[in-house]
Design an enzyme around this catalytic site. Structure first.
Site, PDB file in Angstrom:
ATOM      1  CG  ASP A 143      12.759  31.777  19.827  1.00 42.20           C
ATOM      2  OD1 ASP A 143      12.850  33.009  19.973  1.00 42.20           O
ATOM      3  OD2 ASP A 143      11.668  31.175  19.809  1.00 42.20           O
ATOM      4  CB  SER A 149       4.484  33.981  19.408  1.00 39.27           C
ATOM      5  OG  SER A 149       5.374  34.653  20.278  1.00 39.27           O
ATOM      6  CG  HIS A 182       9.783  33.874  18.042  1.00 38.65           C
ATOM      7  ND1 HIS A 182       9.571  32.824  18.894  1.00 38.65           N
ATOM      8  CD2 HIS A 182       8.671  34.654  18.121  1.00 38.65           C
ATOM      9  CE1 HIS A 182       8.392  32.963  19.479  1.00 38.65           C
ATOM     10  NE2 HIS A 182       7.826  34.051  19.025  1.00 38.65           N
TER      11      HIS A 182
END
Length: 261
Positions: free
Chosen positions: A144, A25, A200
């Site tokens: 995501d 991330s 995600h």
């Protein structure tokens, strides 16, 4: 720009012959910062990026879609490029509002420099350092809902001045003008654009083995026979991972890595 992590990396003698980076991330931006900004640091061989907001993100994920969350998001965006939020809210350093590019380039303190976006202030050294990678693996998550748009994991983004359409990376100025060496890497066949299922950071063990492990193995070392007491760190970590999967009842293809926002 000198990151604290750069100073730490320089002190680690075990990295002197080169090392790999795996970013998760927003950690991907720190990883790229180490590559681009670290003057005199050890070389990075492979960079594996999982769900990185490389081209920015147009929203800060907080608590969901409730009215209070939407109001909070709107209030933060209103002053996102203020000195206070830039100093105290980490995502403000890569929040890129496509309809507010002037304030973004003036007030955002991290991403514009990282992506060499500021005209007249582009640093060719950043480009040279990123282009020196052996491989850049960009993993995007098909479902995501954290990154807006999800294609930012591949450096794709909205055009300046609008929230649609999402431009593929090859149509962005960053790529076409090769601000950070991404085009150079891609044309050399060193960029791997990987799309996996899941939200995600929800990556399965099988996808880890397929898309990540090959770039983490040291290809320069000749194969050696290992006894159980000489097992590598990777094997040990793998065994621990399987233990926890068995413990909580996950199948081989269910994600072990799962981040909740």
């Amino acid at each position: 720009m000198e990151l604290l992590s750069n100073l730490q990396v320089k002190k680690m003698s075990e990295l002197s012959n080169g090392y790999n980076i795996v970013g998760l991330s927003q950690g991907n931006l720190i990883g790229r910062g180490v590559i681009e900004f670290c003057d005199g640091g050890p070389p990075v061989k492979n960079f594996i990026s999982l769900g990185g907001p490389h081209a920015g993100t147009a929203s800060i994920p907080f608590c969901g879609s409730a009215v209070i969350c939407i109001l909070l998001d709107s209030l933060i965006k209103f002053g996102i490029y203020s000195d206070y939020l830039q100093e105290h809210l980490a995502p403000s350093g890569y929040l890129k509002i496509p309809t507010d590019m002037s304030d973004y380039l003036k007030g955002c303190r991290f991403l514009p420099e990282l992506n060499n976006e500021i005209n007249g202030m582009r640093n060719s050294t950043y480009k040279e350092r990123l282009a020196s990678l052996q491989n850049l693996v960009l993993i995007m998550f098909e479902d995501d809902t954290v990154l807006i748009p999800k294609e930012t994991a591949w450096f794709g983004y909205f055009p300046d001045g609008a929230f649609e359409p999402v431009l593929p990376v090859q149509e962005t100025k960053l790529y076409k003008e090769d601000w950070i060496g991404l085009k150079t890497l891609d044309e050399a066949g060193k960029v791997k654009f990987v799309n996996v299922s899941g939200n995600h950071l929800q990556i399965s063990t099988s996808d880890m083995k397929k898309f990540m492990v090959p770039y983490l193995e040291d290809q320069t070392l000749a194969p050696t026979r290992q006894t159980p007491t000489e097992a590598s760190s990777y094997q040990w970590i793998s065994k621990v991972g399987h233990f926890f999967k068995d413990l909580i009842g996950l199948s081989e293809d269910q994600p072990l890595l799962h981040t909740v926002y």
